[in-house]
Design a protein around this motif. Structure first.
Motif, PDB file in Angstrom:
ATOM      1  N   ARG A 177      51.896  37.090  50.242  1.00 29.96           N
ATOM      2  CA  ARG A 177      51.169  38.266  49.773  1.00 29.96           C
ATOM      3  C   ARG A 177      51.486  38.585  48.307  1.00 29.96           C
ATOM      4  O   ARG A 177      51.248  39.709  47.841  1.00 29.96           O
ATOM      5  N   ARG A 178      51.993  37.617  47.573  1.00 24.57           N
ATOM      6  CA  ARG A 178      52.284  37.828  46.157  1.00 24.57           C
ATOM      7  C   ARG A 178      51.030  38.347  45.455  1.00 24.57           C
ATOM      8  O   ARG A 178      49.958  37.743  45.557  1.00 24.57           O
ATOM      9  N   PRO A 179      51.125  39.461  44.730  1.00 20.98           N
ATOM     10  CA  PRO A 179      49.920  40.068  44.144  1.00 20.98           C
ATOM     11  C   PRO A 179      49.111  39.137  43.256  1.00 20.98           C
ATOM     12  O   PRO A 179      47.883  39.196  43.237  1.00 20.98           O
ATOM     13  N   GLY A 180      49.778  38.264  42.525  1.00 19.96           N
ATOM     14  CA  GLY A 180      49.064  37.395  41.593  1.00 19.96           C
ATOM     15  C   GLY A 180      48.564  36.092  42.184  1.00 19.96           C
ATOM     16  O   GLY A 180      48.079  35.226  41.451  1.00 19.96           O
ATOM     17  N   ARG A 181      48.643  35.955  43.507  1.00 23.97           N
ATOM     18  CA  ARG A 181      48.220  34.705  44.157  1.00 23.97           C
ATOM     19  C   ARG A 181      46.712  34.503  44.028  1.00 23.97           C
ATOM     20  O   ARG A 181      45.953  35.467  43.887  1.00 23.97           O
ATOM     21  N   ASP A 182      46.286  33.254  44.107  1.00 29.81           N
ATOM     22  CA  ASP A 182      44.861  32.989  44.287  1.00 29.81           C
ATOM     23  C   ASP A 182      44.477  33.354  45.715  1.00 29.81           C
ATOM     24  O   ASP A 182      45.295  33.287  46.635  1.00 29.81           O
TER      25      ASP A 182
END
Length: 275
Positions: free
Chosen positions: A62-67
């Motif tokens: 759930r990393r905010p900057g993920r694609d």
């Protein structure tokens, strides 16, 4: 990427795809249900996306900057689960619970239950509009992450998809890539006999998309096709595939849309996929 590096990458992606396909056959054999033909056709697209194109972290899904990745053809959940497990989002042992009572691995992906799943899908024509919303949210936030959505070609008969295509082009959502799993078969018949899609590439182009037409089982061609937009427009990848890919008696056969193989067929399929 140097030529030697590309060849090595292609060989590794092919190896992973074989393992994913083997897992799919075992999952559907255990569950006695599923959509094996479409699972096998979309495997190379999923493997190339997760291993070669997307910026995602199985340790921090759930990393905010993920694609963002959306499987709009959600009935092919077995292929997505197998890919996610082989990527490390969860243990491969969980694949044996596919469609079992109380299993997280439902017949359609559930974002609450499965790490790596961005949105619940299965009702055809829903995933692409959600992905368009994801790309628009990134634009509004000034974020750099990308959104990739995979659709079935029979799913392109849903009008909501063309509304999404028009919207994405209007807002010039260059961070959005739509991949069409163009295996030319849907439940019960060929797509062109059910409702004609061709000329598909020209339709996407007329809606304002940058179109890339590729072999959907060529990992290097897929890697190139999944690269960023070069025109400032959203990208449509028409990935030409074979339903049931990798298992000779399933390939391009409409009955394998959701037919379950018997014990002898499972053994034969696994032997072919091990080569």
């Amino acid at each position: 990427m140097k030529e030697g590096g590309r060849e090595t990458a292609a060989a590794e992606l092919a190896r992973i795809a074989r393992e994913v396909r083997q897992s799919i056959v075992r999952m559907i054999d255990t569950a006695k249900m599923g959509h094996i033909g479409g699972d096998l056709s979309v495997t190379d697209i999923l493997v190339t996306s997760f291993y070669g194109a997307l910026s995602v972290d199985p340790e921090d899904p759930r990393r905010p900057g993920r694609d963002r990745f959306v499987l709009s053809k959600g009935h092919c959940a077995a292929a997505l689960y197998s890919t996610l497990a082989h990527c490390g989002f969860f243990h491969t042992g969980e694949l044996a619970t596919f469609m079992a009572p109380l299993s997280a691995l439902n017949g359609h992906p559930n974002r609450i239950k499965v790490p790596g799943v961005e949105t619940n899908t299965g009702a055809l024509g829903h995933g692409f509009p959600v992905a368009t919303g994801c790309a628009l949210a990134a634009r509004l936030d000034g974020a750099g992450w990308r959104t990739v959505v995979v659709l079935g070609d029979g799913e392109m008969q849903e009008g909501s998809n063309w509304e999404a295509a028009m919207t994405a082009a209007h807002y010039e959502l260059s961070s959005l890539t739509a991949v069409i799993d163009r295996n030319r078969l849907q439940q019960g018949a060929r797509t062109e006999d059910t409702k004609r899609l061709e000329p598909l590439a020209e339709k996407w182009a007329s809606f304002g998309w940058e179109v890339r037409d590729v072999d959907g089982h060529d990992h290097l061609a897929l890697l190139d096709a999944l690269g960023p937009s070069t025109t400032g427009r959203p990208v449509a990848v028409i990935a030409n595939t074979i339903k049931g890919k990798g298992v000779s008696f399933m390939e391009d056969r409409v009955e394998w849309h959701h037919k379950v193989p018997n014990a002898a067929q499972v053994e034969a399929a696994l032997l072919e996929l091990a080569r």
